[in-house]
Design an enzyme around this catalytic site. Structure first.
Site, mmCIF file in Angstrom:
data_model
loop_
_atom_site.group_PDB
_atom_site.id
_atom_site.type_symbol
_atom_site.label_atom_id
_atom_site.label_comp_id
_atom_site.label_asym_id
_atom_site.label_seq_id
_atom_site.Cartn_x
_atom_site.Cartn_y
_atom_site.Cartn_z
ATOM 1 N N ASP A 176 -1.604 4.729 -5.543
ATOM 2 C CA ASP A 176 -0.227 4.328 -5.885
ATOM 3 C C ASP A 176 0.432 5.597 -6.434
ATOM 4 O O ASP A 176 1.511 5.942 -6.119
ATOM 5 C CB ASP A 176 0.453 3.797 -6.430
ATOM 6 C CG ASP A 176 0.086 1.538 -5.658
ATOM 7 O OD1 ASP A 176 -0.983 1.435 -5.859
ATOM 8 O OD2 ASP A 176 0.855 1.582 -5.099
ATOM 9 N N ASN A 180 -3.486 2.235 -10.268
ATOM 10 C CA ASN A 180 -3.767 1.719 -9.266
ATOM 11 C C ASN A 180 -3.490 -0.022 -8.986
ATOM 12 O O ASN A 180 -2.914 0.134 -10.201
ATOM 13 C CB ASN A 180 -4.412 2.475 -8.281
ATOM 14 C CG ASN A 180 -5.660 1.864 -7.091
ATOM 15 O OD1 ASN A 180 -4.448 1.360 -6.603
ATOM 16 N ND2 ASN A 180 -6.561 1.660 -6.837
ATOM 17 N N LYS A 181 -4.144 -0.511 -8.378
ATOM 18 C CA LYS A 181 -3.908 -2.090 -8.417
ATOM 19 C C LYS A 181 -4.329 -2.126 -10.115
ATOM 20 O O LYS A 181 -5.368 -1.992 -10.559
ATOM 21 C CB LYS A 181 -4.534 -2.288 -6.981
ATOM 22 C CG LYS A 181 -4.361 -4.363 -7.622
ATOM 23 C CD LYS A 181 -3.703 -4.133 -7.305
ATOM 24 C CE LYS A 181 -1.934 -4.487 -5.996
ATOM 25 N NZ LYS A 181 -0.859 -4.605 -6.771
ATOM 26 N N GLY A 241 0.734 -0.915 -0.583
ATOM 27 C CA GLY A 241 0.301 -0.297 -0.054
ATOM 28 C C GLY A 241 0.764 0.883 -0.149
ATOM 29 O O GLY A 241 1.540 1.635 0.760
ATOM 30 N N ARG A 255 10.147 -1.158 -4.984
ATOM 31 C CA ARG A 255 8.650 -1.360 -6.136
ATOM 32 C C ARG A 255 8.907 -0.034 -6.552
ATOM 33 O O ARG A 255 8.998 1.230 -5.647
ATOM 34 C CB ARG A 255 7.703 -1.364 -5.160
ATOM 35 C CG ARG A 255 7.782 -2.372 -4.274
ATOM 36 C CD ARG A 255 6.323 -2.974 -3.320
ATOM 37 N NE ARG A 255 5.499 -3.147 -4.419
ATOM 38 C CZ ARG A 255 4.268 -4.339 -4.064
ATOM 39 N NH1 ARG A 255 3.662 -2.941 -2.974
ATOM 40 N NH2 ARG A 255 3.174 -4.247 -5.123
HETATM 41 O O1 MRU Z 1 0.267 -4.060 -5.197
HETATM 42 P P1 MRU Z 1 0.105 -3.320 -2.996
HETATM 43 O O2 MRU Z 1 -0.625 -3.987 -2.507
HETATM 44 O O3 MRU Z 1 1.219 -2.947 -3.428
HETATM 45 O O4 MRU Z 1 -0.929 -2.273 -4.368
HETATM 46 C C1 MRU Z 1 -2.146 -1.185 -3.202
HETATM 47 C C2 MRU Z 1 -3.164 -0.464 -3.892
HETATM 48 O O5 MRU Z 1 -2.724 -0.730 -4.886
HETATM 49 C C3 MRU Z 1 -3.146 0.430 -3.390
HETATM 50 O O6 MRU Z 1 -4.962 0.232 -4.125
HETATM 51 C C4 MRU Z 1 -2.398 1.911 -3.601
HETATM 52 O O7 MRU Z 1 -2.085 1.576 -2.898
HETATM 53 C C5 MRU Z 1 -3.172 2.491 -2.410
HETATM 54 S S1 MRU Z 1 -3.524 2.055 -0.756
HETATM 55 C C6 MRU Z 1 -3.990 3.651 0.216
#
Ligand code: MRU
Length: 373
Positions: free
Chosen positions: A260, A270-271, A70, A112
């Site tokens: 992100d 985003n995801k 996140g 990341r």
């Molecule tokens: O791969 P991740 O689990 O780190 O991805 C997280 C996301 O895509 C969240 O939606 C994003 O980081 C926002 S968190 C407030």
């Protein structure tokens, strides 16, 4: 790396300090005298296990392996990792410490690539280092530890403000769909997208959350559902391919997701799967909101095509719970994020206010607004 298993009754969870919320606040990560402690998100929802990192390299590993994940949580984890690396240094002067500091930042910066909060946090720690380099090393170390802790506290405050701004956009009652986990577990507490939902529920709105399971890492079914269940917020988990059907049946009144990285023109990384949800929302005339702290907005990246997209290990796609789901040798793609073009985004909710199209103007305006807390 030290592992702690707490019986559920002794979980180190706390109520929000300012009594602004009745919800339980999960300690996603915290600075302790022993090191930086993380709830192990790879083990949720069935095991509540904590990992304590005592070196910056261990922090880099837990970011890479998604023990912590996140964007906002990654940022604060990075800051705490840097503070930990500096704390462990034997350097006696800032000049001696500097090359070590650079190496620590480099290792943490290589974990990341998409979440811009990681680079925002490294930059902020570097600025602190530069500003205080004339001080004796013990004071410099202490100042960096305090800066990381300040970022932790600021993140929770920002989320509560995002929640207040976003709650007004939520329906008085109805289904709200979210993707991935943009909750307490993705931040230092309260959450961004889930912060909006929490604040709406606290205002008396009757929200029922639809949580996309979020293949391949299942942040929606494992994490979002886990933390909403803890707070008693009604939640239904759906597999990602059910979102369109739920919308067409009138079960979804709004979508709210995290981010992100948000480019200067309002394109949102985003995801993976967020883009599909946004397209479906537009087709069904459902508002699509993005909730994120201002540290997720990257005005130096002009548009979404310039956002680096992390490619993760194919095994996340080929296997579920260690069981192989695809034939040997087949080609696999695993981009961890996608980009939703700004024209699908109804509004971007930040702690500095709510931005609407045209985003190039509205985001630039928010950049000069003093953060409202
Ligand atoms: O791969 P991740 O689990 O780190 O991805 C997280 C996301 O895509 C969240 O939606 C994003 O980081 C926002 S968190 C407030």
């Amino acid at each position: 790396m030290q592992l702690h298993n707490y019986p559920i009754a002794q979980l180190p969870i706390a109520r929000l300090a300012n009594a602004e919320s009745n919800f339980i606040m999960i300690q996603t990560l915290e600075w302790t005298d022993q090191g930086v402690r993380f709830i192990d998100q790879t083990k949720l929802p069935t095991e509540e296990t904590y990992v304590t990192c005592t070196t910056h390299r261990q922090v880099a590993d837990v970011i890479r392996n998604m023990v912590v994940r996140g964007a906002p949580a990654i940022g604060v984890a990075a800051a705490m990792g840097i503070a930990l690396g500096v704390k462990n240094s034997k350097a006696e002067t800032a000049a001696e410490l500097e090359p070590e500091f650079d190496e620590i930042c480099k290792e943490i910066g290589e974990t990341r690539p998409t979440a811009v909060n990681l680079f925002w946090a490294i930059r902020r720690m570097r600025e602190k280092f530069e500003a205080l380099r004339a001080r004796p090393v013990p004071q410099l170390k202490q100042a960096l530890i305090e800066e990381a802790q300040r970022m932790h506290a600021e993140d929770i405050a920002a989320n509560q403000t995002i929640g207040r701004h976003g709650a007004t956009l939520m329906p008085a009652s109805g289904g709200v769909l979210t993707h991935c986990n943009a909750g307490a577990l993705a931040t230092c507490g309260y959450g961004t997208a889930l912060g909006v939902i929490r604040a709406a529920v606290e205002q008396g709105k009757k929200i029922h959350v639809f949580a996309d399971e979020t293949r391949p890492f299942l942040q929606g079914s494992r994490l979002t559902a886990w933390e909403l269940m803890k707070d008693g917020i009604p939640t239904t988990v759906i597999s990602d391919n059910m979102a369109g059907a739920m919308m067409s049946k009138g079960k979804i009144s709004a979508v709210v997701v995290g981010a992100d990285r948000i480019a200067a023109n309002g394109d949102v990384a985003n995801k993976i799967g967020t883009y599909s949800v946004a397209v479906l929302a537009k087709e069904h005339s459902i508002p699509f909101y993005v909730a994120a702290p201002f540290s997720t907005i990257d005005l130096e990246t002009t548009d979404g095509s310039k956002i680096p997209i992390e490619q993760r290990n194919a095994k996340e796609v080929t296997h579920i719970a260690d069981k192989q789901m695809v034939p040997d040798g087949v080609q696999v793609e695993n981009p961890a994020f996608d980009v939703t073009p700004a024209n699908y985004v109804t509004a971007i909710v930040t702690e500095r206010g709510v931005a609407r199209a045209p985003y190039r103007e509205s985001l630039a305006k928010l950049a000069v607004v003093a953060p409202a807390t």
